[in-house]
Design an enzyme around this catalytic site. Sequence first.
Site, PDB file in Angstrom:
ATOM      1  N   ASP A 125       0.817  -1.215   0.000  1.00  0.00           N
ATOM      2  CA  ASP A 125       0.000   0.000   0.000  1.00  0.00           C
ATOM      3  C   ASP A 125       0.852   1.267   0.000  1.00  0.00           C
ATOM      4  OD1 ASP A 125       1.001  -0.257   2.572  1.00  0.00           O
ATOM      5  OD2 ASP A 125      -0.917  -0.765   3.472  1.00  0.00           O
TER       6      ASP A 125
ATOM      7  N   ASN B 140      -6.695  -2.316  14.791  1.00  0.00           N
ATOM      8  CA  ASN B 140      -8.093  -2.619  14.461  1.00  0.00           C
ATOM      9  C   ASN B 140      -8.238  -3.867  13.574  1.00  0.00           C
ATOM     10  OD1 ASN B 140      -7.233  -1.776  11.948  1.00  0.00           O
ATOM     11  ND2 ASN B 140      -8.607  -0.021  11.791  1.00  0.00           N
TER      12      ASN B 140
ATOM     13  N   HIS C  86      -6.697  -4.427  10.659  1.00  0.00           N
ATOM     14  CA  HIS C  86      -6.552  -4.265   9.199  1.00  0.00           C
ATOM     15  C   HIS C  86      -5.293  -4.984   8.696  1.00  0.00           C
ATOM     16  CE1 HIS C  86      -4.163  -0.179   9.463  1.00  0.00           C
ATOM     17  NE2 HIS C  86      -3.369  -1.199   9.631  1.00  0.00           N
TER      18      HIS C  86
ATOM     19  N   GLU D 160      -9.477  -1.781   5.739  1.00  0.00           N
ATOM     20  CA  GLU D 160     -10.004  -1.364   7.028  1.00  0.00           C
ATOM     21  C   GLU D 160     -11.296  -2.119   7.373  1.00  0.00           C
ATOM     22  OE1 GLU D 160      -8.031   0.246   8.767  1.00  0.00           O
ATOM     23  OE2 GLU D 160      -7.679   2.311   8.176  1.00  0.00           O
TER      24      GLU D 160
HETATM   25  P1  PGA Z   1       2.747  -1.148  12.681  1.00  0.00           P
HETATM   26  O1  PGA Z   1       1.538  -1.110  11.676  1.00  0.00           O
HETATM   27  O2  PGA Z   1       3.693  -2.198  12.184  1.00  0.00           O
HETATM   28  O3  PGA Z   1       3.351   0.225  12.615  1.00  0.00           O
HETATM   29  O4  PGA Z   1       2.200  -1.486  14.024  1.00  0.00           O
HETATM   30  C1  PGA Z   1       0.961  -2.312  11.270  1.00  0.00           C
HETATM   31  C2  PGA Z   1      -0.213  -2.038  10.377  1.00  0.00           C
HETATM   32  O5  PGA Z   1      -0.886  -0.999  10.550  1.00  0.00           O
HETATM   33  O6  PGA Z   1      -0.483  -2.879   9.491  1.00  0.00           O
END
Ligand code: PGA
Length: 240
Positions: A67, A136, A138, A143
């Site tokens: 992404d 959350n 995702h 999302e």
């Molecule tokens: P993070 O993010 O590795 O910074 O915790 C993970 C994500 O949002 O997929």
Amino acid sequence: MKLILCKNYDEMSEKAAAEIACLVKKAPDCTLGLATGSTPVGTYKRLTNMYKSGELDFSGVKTFNLDEYYPISPENSQSYDFFMKKNLFDHINIKKENVNIPKGSANDPERECQRYEELVRSSDPVDIQILGIGVNGHIGFNEPGEYLHASTHVTELTESTISANARFFESEDEVPKKAITMGIGTILRAKKIILLASGRAKHAAISALLDDRITTDIPATILKTHGNVILICDEEAYYG
Ligand code: PGA
């Protein structure tokens, strides 16, 4: 889903790097699916060290990132393009033309989604897809919501994601509100998926991943439909 439970972040990074290193040695022209965020940084550091010590050669490796924020310029230090260079690509011998990241600076985001999806689908399947997981639940920027998208698409970031990512920006207001992300179908096309999780904040999402339910409210639970997923997580993420 196979679980590799690790003591801490370092051990998680070590195990993930070992999985990738094993693939790159066996199949020097493999395709990696890569993720950003703080979770895979330790893995990328180890891969960089293995390259520097002559253990790994990335000259034949192709990559697809999950992404990118939208809109964002690749020169912006918060872009995932910039992140990947800083944390991995600038330190290894990967060829520029073998690196693929959705273009956050595209004029027409819908067209960019279509271009990226077609590129992924017309290439050899990703051999190992690295995933982090949002607080959350995702994966990529898919999302939680009423439904999930199968293909690469533009998505509105949720409040939870914006506040979780605000730590990388001067203020929460600066976090882009949209992103281009591979869809669930794009991700599930990978032959093998390695999901990394570290820290207590991920415990709820990891618990949901380990029970039997699949729900669009926790997008990562869809990974239960894939036959080759390894969850590498530390004790804090696992036990809370
Ligand atoms: P993070 O993010 O590795 O910074 O915790 C993970 C994500 O949002 O997929």
